[in-house]
Design a protein around this motif. Structure first.
Motif, PDB file in Angstrom:
ATOM      1  N   ILE A 227       4.974 -25.784  93.368  1.00  0.00           N
ATOM      2  CA  ILE A 227       6.111 -25.251  92.531  1.00  0.00           C
ATOM      3  C   ILE A 227       6.013 -25.100  90.951  1.00  0.00           C
ATOM      4  CG2 ILE A 227       6.996 -27.332  91.969  1.00  0.00           C
ATOM      5  CD1 ILE A 227       9.702 -26.009  93.296  1.00  0.00           C
ATOM      6  N   ILE A 228       6.507 -24.073  90.704  1.00  0.00           N
ATOM      7  CA  ILE A 228       6.308 -23.682  89.121  1.00  0.00           C
ATOM      8  C   ILE A 228       7.688 -23.974  88.669  1.00  0.00           C
ATOM      9  CG2 ILE A 228       6.267 -22.086  87.486  1.00  0.00           C
ATOM     10  CD1 ILE A 228       4.745 -20.611  89.498  1.00  0.00           C
ATOM     11  N   SER A 229       7.944 -24.679  87.621  1.00  0.00           N
ATOM     12  CA  SER A 229       9.217 -25.214  86.996  1.00  0.00           C
ATOM     13  C   SER A 229       9.646 -24.344  85.938  1.00  0.00           C
ATOM     14  CB  SER A 229       9.343 -26.562  86.703  1.00  0.00           C
ATOM     15  OG  SER A 229      10.557 -26.889  86.156  1.00  0.00           O
ATOM     16  N   LEU A 230      10.616 -23.678  85.835  1.00  0.00           N
ATOM     17  CA  LEU A 230      11.561 -23.184  84.758  1.00  0.00           C
ATOM     18  C   LEU A 230      12.633 -23.727  84.519  1.00  0.00           C
ATOM     19  CD1 LEU A 230      10.962 -19.199  85.671  1.00  0.00           C
ATOM     20  CD2 LEU A 230       9.651 -20.787  84.229  1.00  0.00           C
TER      21      LEU A 230
ATOM     22  N   GLY B 120       8.947 -21.315  95.890  1.00  0.00           N
ATOM     23  CA  GLY B 120       7.901 -22.147  94.988  1.00  0.00           C
ATOM     24  C   GLY B 120       8.172 -22.085  93.602  1.00  0.00           C
ATOM     25  N   ALA B 121       9.506 -21.811  93.115  1.00  0.00           N
ATOM     26  CA  ALA B 121       9.972 -21.715  91.809  1.00  0.00           C
ATOM     27  C   ALA B 121      11.490 -22.583  91.821  1.00  0.00           C
ATOM     28  CB  ALA B 121      10.265 -20.398  91.211  1.00  0.00           C
ATOM     29  N   LEU B 122      11.525 -23.550  90.704  1.00  0.00           N
ATOM     30  CA  LEU B 122      12.561 -24.385  90.402  1.00  0.00           C
ATOM     31  C   LEU B 122      13.263 -23.661  89.194  1.00  0.00           C
ATOM     32  CD1 LEU B 122      14.467 -26.676  90.684  1.00  0.00           C
ATOM     33  CD2 LEU B 122      12.835 -27.943  89.132  1.00  0.00           C
TER      34      LEU B 122
ATOM     35  N   ALA C 262       6.906 -17.283  88.692  1.00  0.00           N
ATOM     36  CA  ALA C 262       8.085 -17.824  89.012  1.00  0.00           C
ATOM     37  C   ALA C 262       9.340 -16.803  88.822  1.00  0.00           C
ATOM     38  CB  ALA C 262       8.257 -18.999  87.980  1.00  0.00           C
TER      39      ALA C 262
ATOM     40  N   LEU D 129      13.402 -22.216  95.628  1.00  0.00           N
ATOM     41  CA  LEU D 129      12.669 -23.425  95.882  1.00  0.00           C
ATOM     42  C   LEU D 129      11.655 -23.125  96.796  1.00  0.00           C
ATOM     43  CD1 LEU D 129      15.169 -26.523  95.602  1.00  0.00           C
ATOM     44  CD2 LEU D 129      13.216 -26.013  93.996  1.00  0.00           C
TER      45      LEU D 129
ATOM     46  N   LYS E 268       7.344 -30.641  95.317  1.00  0.00           N
ATOM     47  CA  LYS E 268       6.965 -29.705  96.457  1.00  0.00           C
ATOM     48  C   LYS E 268       5.639 -28.985  95.795  1.00  0.00           C
ATOM     49  CE  LYS E 268       8.679 -25.112  97.722  1.00  0.00           C
ATOM     50  NZ  LYS E 268       8.437 -24.943  99.315  1.00  0.00           N
TER      51      LYS E 268
END
Lengths: 628, 628
Positions: B186-189, A573-575, A614, A570, B183
């Motif tokens: 942020i990039i969501s996976l 910068g990646a969820l 990501a 997180l 955030k």
């Protein structure tokens, strides 16, 4: 007397219809509520019992000619079988069957009862049945739209699995009253259905892709513009559905129009091997699962549910408040391990399980399982089905990703006919379900749009009837806007072939995305601690991390390290989703000696560039945590 | 910085906004899931606790200026109050409140906290809040869209009424994860939301009525043609909703866009007298009732439900399989008798009631009750509310017909402003609910289209939160097609004023139909045995027949005579609903000395000619049975 204008791409290779066709006619009705009707040719009449046994005992055969069937069908065209058409009224004590001479299909070395029917069969059946006339709140069921199957067994009964709540459900008294509406000339002051004159929608026009050009650019440039009017059915001779019907109250099963489409699609793609299967539309598979659980689970009975040890978290969250005891089954790259299931069931002792009953239901996602991405192979599915037969276990088969089965990583896009596409699909549990023990959940969410809140179940007539009794006093069926719009697109515009081509295209698109994800993982993740199996269906990639390679292990537990990586990721910068969110038995402690950490990533949503970035960030988080 | 193009009919008489406005801003988010956002002016920040107490304690006032408010508001325009705008994220530990100087509203002899807000207030509040930016699956709640109400009390807590099933419901873990999406960069996976690129709908175009010309003929001749594009929000500066958002997954509450509309509509028409009320969209009131019952009833606890002695049969059929003990309350022409309710509750003895608990919930349809057509007057509603307060009873207020409150039989169509229309409406239980003990169910089924499967509930934040936790693992909220289409019509095209004018028009149409029905009854029914009260709302006329005047009484029982008339009526070609179908306690025997027979007829569906003919046939059936 077909009123269907069959587009060119649907006309290719259609064999002649030469076997039993289901069709229905009812007496005239001036009321707002009535049964679905076919305006076909005249038939002689025969009365039979209401449960359809006669139907399944009829001399006709139903499953033939998967592909390349033109020669077979033309060779058979001169013979005769019986054509059955049925007056449908669920509250009736008697059902009227219409009989007519028709070409037969026995002999000629054709193997009956195997293989799928094809689109030509279905379109021909429709043509012979005549225009579907299903007015406001018309009753319908799958038996009206599928071919009779006398060679198939009837489903087993599941009374002993049904909950107390479901068992006592009766039909709605007001819906029962609708049976009186078939009386000629009757005026209804019975049901409080609003008058469509007061519906503030004159028409709805859609701009949609024209097969095979499914892209957004092609749709903008040369898509179809199609309109749904308020009174299309009464103002035209070939329309079957309009706003005056779709936007009024309907049956909890969904409309006859969409019932026909999903029944035919299910016949075409699943071909269940027992006679009395039926479909019912749903408001999506989450709602369908809740209803199925309430139908099968009793809080007082101490019921238990088997599922994958990592399972769809929303499904778990649906089950737990109902008092369902969830039991996780071990998995490998092909998902659920039949041996683990057999062992759990074979050694179950309620006294060692807080008094909980031996599991009598399995919930499984066989293709592209959420969260693991695992896809059960054909042999695996047969073994699972066998274990369920052995232990009297009912199966809830959740298949949102079934048609997103992909080729191997890095291989070319698949080409070919829709028949070849269907041949590539691993058979579903429903398609091997000789007992009628599977309740399959399909959904348009992942393959058309989630916002439709529209799907369907397929199960035995008994279980579908119990499901409908609940839906009548819960959702009352899916949105009429959703139904009429999807019907326009899938049935009227695309037809079965167009829809299957859409699914093929979608599978290719997701396969490309899957390949981007795997390629990023290959190049950006530290393989000394991270591994994965390439997902062969669906939208998810399940990344395995070895906690025992971690410098802080065992001072830090598996779950602590998982949490650390999640937060580092997180920060970068990646969820991603933590594997522990999906544990079927969250109250147990992971085995620190043998268990792994997992992270679920999806290749459905982000752009290829963002997906790669990501994964790079995730790799950095793992490296930082592992001090690599 | 308003982006709203306010049509002329909405601009009439709008006072200047001079009081608190709710608005929300969040940080940038590149993920697919985020909170609703307003692009308004910059604010200073203040952190408060997440439960909104600060909100309700703020110095601002909220309820003012029902009608003719222009003078008041202009007089107040120079003063200052606090403007609150809140960062909304339901999983956050802290909520950010934005403060700004703003004209105050105290003094000047204006009575605060009474009367409804008006449309001008709401439109002005929207304009000041700026464009609503609520992307895919954005979180929203009513507090984002209603005025703060510091003078109002907070709702009481209902923990002791909530079921075990509802109590243990937690939030969905995957929806919780969405909090990380705010955030920056942020990039969501994380979530498996399909990419809208694969939605096969480029646009949807509607042809709809243009107020005040609501008829079908006027719509055909001069209706509006409006289009919803896939990417309207990103491609235009004033659109707030599009297909890419509506057709993806959303929150179980429904979209922020429709949440805003129903919240404002509720504020405008109900103005609940406590601070922390909230709305949640539903899939219609049948589904909402099932969820409400599961939230409030425990099979194990032996719970009981009060309702009218003749009640909506589908509601009864929803309750009974859940193990709910239904208790009927005596009625008169104004429905539920508070004295009967008080007596049942005051004398309840579980030992005389098979161990069932004293009822803790009332289910009532106050306006145009189904089946009796009875409408509770203002005094009656206050008395009912008082009895519920006395006995700690929670209220489920089902109001599908609330806006179909009609003038006296035979009087002229009502003219006037929407404010005058709202003044004619009997106050709802919600509008007198100082305790927050009412869960009100509204629906678009009877006043827009049933096929929308779209409605909403209004209740205290506590109860709405419990409701949402269930909806997340059941329906997942209403259809996106339904939401985006109704939003386009009701919010963007018609606005609140246009929608209220639509309701006025619909009320007039149903009043005309009601008058046809009553006129037919006056002239065609044998008044020596048949009587009725003129229904003042809804769609139903309840016809009372005296069994003791029947020549075969008491040899034939009340129910036998009712059945005989029902079948004679069917034979003559009219379907009416039997009163006994609606009995709250069907297992009890009617009192042959005091009870009556009833038949429910609807004036919603048939043409005036058919309605009259059906009443003639019903009259003949009664005459034949009574040998008149």
């Amino acid at each position: 007397m077909s009123h269907y204008a069959v587009p060119a791409y649907k006309r290719c290779g259609l064999p002649r219809m030469r076997r039993a066709a289901a069709a229905a006619v009812v007496g005239p009705s001036s009321g707002a509520t009535s049964a679905a009707v076919f305006r076909g040719r005249q038939h002689s009449r025969l009365l039979i019992s209401p449960h359809g046994q006669q139907h399944s005992r009829a001399r006709t055969n139903s499953r033939l000619f998967h592909s390349n069937s033109r020669l077979h069908s033309e060779a058979l065209a001169s013979q005769t079988v019986t054509k059955a058409a049925k007056v449908v009224n669920k509250e009736e004590d008697e059902i009227t069957i219409e009989l007519e001479s028709y070409p037969a299909d026995e002999g000629n070395g054709v193997t009956f009862g195997v293989g799928r029917p094809n689109i030509g069969d279905i379109m021909d059946r429709r043509a012979k049945a005549g225009r579907l006339v299903a007015m406001t709140a018309a009753y319908s069921d799958s038996d009206m739209f599928k071919a009779p199957a006398p060679e198939k067994p009837l489903a087993k009964r599941w009374d002993h699995h049904v909950s107390a709540e479901s068992t006592i459900r009766g039909p709605c008294v007001l819906k029962q009253a609708a049976k009186h509406l078939k009386k000629p000339g009757i005026i209804s002051l019975g049901g409080g259905l609003p008058c469509p004159e007061y519906f503030p929608f004159e028409s709805i026009t859609l701009k949609v892709p024209k097969p095979p050009n499914f892209s957004e650019a092609a749709t903008l440039a040369s898509g179809e513009t199609v309109t749904i009017g308020k009174y299309d059915v009464s103002s035209s001779t070939d329309k079957v559905y309009d706003l005056s019907i779709a936007l009024n109250y309907g049956q909890a099963t969904g409309s006859a129009q969409m019932m026909r489409f999903v029944t035919e699609h299910t016949e075409l793609t699943q071909n269940p091997p027992y006679a009395d299967w039926r479909c019912c539309l749903t408001v999506g598979s989450t709602g369908a699962l809740e209803q199925a659980l309430r139908m099968l689970f009793d809080r007082q009975r101490g019921d238990s549910l088997l599922t994958e040890e990592y399972s769809f978290s929303t499904a778990l969250e649906t089950a737990v408040p109902l008092g369902v005891n969830v039991v996780g089954v071990k998995m490998d790259d092909q998902g659920l391990l039949p041996g683990s299931m057999d062992e759990i069931l074979g050694t179950w002792n309620p006294e060692q399980q807080n008094g909980k009953r031996k599991p009598h239901v399995l919930y499984t996602v066989p293709s592209g399982q959420n969260p693991t991405g695992a896809t059960q192979g054909t042999k695996r599915r047969k073994e699972i089905y066998g274990v369920c037969q052995k232990h009297d276990v009912f199966i809830i088969e959740d298949e949102p990703y079934y048609f997103l089965q992909m080729p191997a990583y890095g291989s070319d896009t698949l080409k070919g006919s829709v028949d070849e596409f269907l041949d590539t699909l691993i058979p579903s549990l429903l398609s091997m379900d000789t007992d009628g023990r599977v309740l399959r959940m399909d959904s348009f969410s992942k393959v058309v749009v989630p916002g439709s809140r529209l799907g369907w179940i397929t199960a035995s007539a008994q279980m579908v009837e119990r499901y409908i009794r609940h839906a009548e006093v819960a959702s009352q069926g899916p949105s009429g806007f959703s139904q009429v719009i999807l019907h326009k697109l899938l049935d009227e515009e695309w037809g079965h072939e167009g829809y299957l081509r859409w699914l093929m295209n979608l599978r290719d698109e997701y396969a490309k995305r899957r390949d981007v994800m795997i390629s990023a993982c290959e190049s950006l993740l530290p393989k000394e601690v991270v591994s994965w199996a390439v997902p062969m269906a669906g939208m998810f990639h399940w990344i395995k991390v070895n906690p025992r390679m971690h410098p802080d292990f065992p001072q830090k537990s598996l779950l602590q390290i998982e949490e650390e990586i999640f937060h580092l990721c997180l920060d970068k910068g990646a969820l991603v989703a933590r594997g522990s969110w999906f544990r079927a038995e969250p109250k147990t402690t992971p085995n620190e000696e043998t268990d792994y950490m997992y992270f679920r990533t999806t290749f459905a949503a982000a752009t290829p560039e963002n997906m790669t970035e990501a994964i790079r960030r995730f790799g950095e988080a793992v490296r930082e945590s592992f001090r690599i």
